[in-house]
Design a protein around this motif. Structure first.
Motif, PDB file in Angstrom:
ATOM      1  N   ASN A 171     -14.329  19.106   4.534  1.00  0.00           N
ATOM      2  CA  ASN A 171     -13.004  18.797   3.546  1.00  0.00           C
ATOM      3  C   ASN A 171     -13.102  17.935   2.506  1.00  0.00           C
ATOM      4  OD1 ASN A 171     -11.398  20.275   5.607  1.00  0.00           O
ATOM      5  ND2 ASN A 171     -11.335  18.413   6.858  1.00  0.00           N
ATOM      6  N   ALA A 172     -14.509  17.676   2.018  1.00  0.00           N
ATOM      7  CA  ALA A 172     -14.915  16.714   0.932  1.00  0.00           C
ATOM      8  C   ALA A 172     -14.659  17.629  -0.237  1.00  0.00           C
ATOM      9  CB  ALA A 172     -16.405  16.259   1.150  1.00  0.00           C
ATOM     10  N   THR A 173     -14.294  17.186  -1.331  1.00  0.00           N
ATOM     11  CA  THR A 173     -14.093  17.643  -2.821  1.00  0.00           C
ATOM     12  C   THR A 173     -15.399  17.358  -3.623  1.00  0.00           C
ATOM     13  OG1 THR A 173     -13.041  15.631  -3.339  1.00  0.00           O
ATOM     14  CG2 THR A 173     -11.492  17.373  -2.387  1.00  0.00           C
ATOM     15  N   VAL A 174     -15.137  18.086  -4.586  1.00  0.00           N
ATOM     16  CA  VAL A 174     -16.628  17.936  -5.724  1.00  0.00           C
ATOM     17  C   VAL A 174     -15.932  17.186  -6.788  1.00  0.00           C
ATOM     18  CG1 VAL A 174     -18.128  18.800  -7.130  1.00  0.00           C
ATOM     19  CG2 VAL A 174     -17.720  20.008  -4.772  1.00  0.00           C
ATOM     20  N   ALA A 175     -16.597  16.117  -7.138  1.00  0.00           N
ATOM     21  CA  ALA A 175     -15.966  15.173  -8.251  1.00  0.00           C
ATOM     22  C   ALA A 175     -16.034  16.232  -9.582  1.00  0.00           C
ATOM     23  CB  ALA A 175     -16.585  14.049  -8.483  1.00  0.00           C
TER      24      ALA A 175
END
Length: 163
Positions: free
Chosen positions: A86-90
């Motif tokens: 569920n992590a996002t990409v900066a």
């Protein structure tokens, strides 16, 4: 014959019980293994939780490539059944537009046109700097400054007397 059947059944039951009793990796051990991989990549904004062999990753990755790499590495750990990332990409930093400073000739021409609208204001241009002198009403100063800044000088030196 009955004895042979009973022995066969006992052997099968014993084999199945030993196979079923193989120890599964504990969630805490899996979490530690994943955290070591994340730490090695110096990802301080990424965290992981493991529940029943399912790894859930949250936080922010610096790039899509790093996200894919972490996912592949975590999936390769023995005992991990699934990965929920569920992590996002900066977002990539926005590229800054280059600073444009007009030549003195263009600044002289533009400043002359602008100050025509403001009685009592004089402008000199040297090396990209517009120097203002004279008098101006307080209400007119923001309009003058905005118009001169639109000409893209290096800077505007305000030596005006404000009434």
């Amino acid at each position: 014959m009955k004895l042979r059947f009973l022995l066969s059944c006992g052997l099968i039951a014993t084999t199945l019980s030993f196979t079923a009793c193989k120890s599964k990796p504990k969630d805490a051990d899996l979490k530690t293994a994943i955290e070591q991989k994340i730490s090695a990549l110096q990802l301080n904004d990424v965290t992981v939780n493991v529940s029943e062999g399912v790894a859930t990753i949250t936080g922010t990755y610096p790039s899509e490539d790093v996200k894919k790499s972490v996912d592949e590495q975590v999936k390769g750990i023995k005992g991990i059944k699934d990965v929920v990332d569920n992590a996002t990409v900066a977002a990539a930093p926005a590229a800054q537009a280059p600073v444009v400073i007009n030549a003195d000739d263009a600044l002289i021409k533009g400043a002359t046109e602008v100050i025509k609208q403001f009685a009592g204001v004089k402008a000199d241009v040297k090396e990209g700097v517009i120097s203002l002198s004279g008098e101006i009403k307080k209400t007119e100063l923001p309009k003058l400054m905005a118009a001169l800044m639109a000409l893209h000088p290096k800077k505007v030196e305000n030596k005006l007397t404000v009434k």
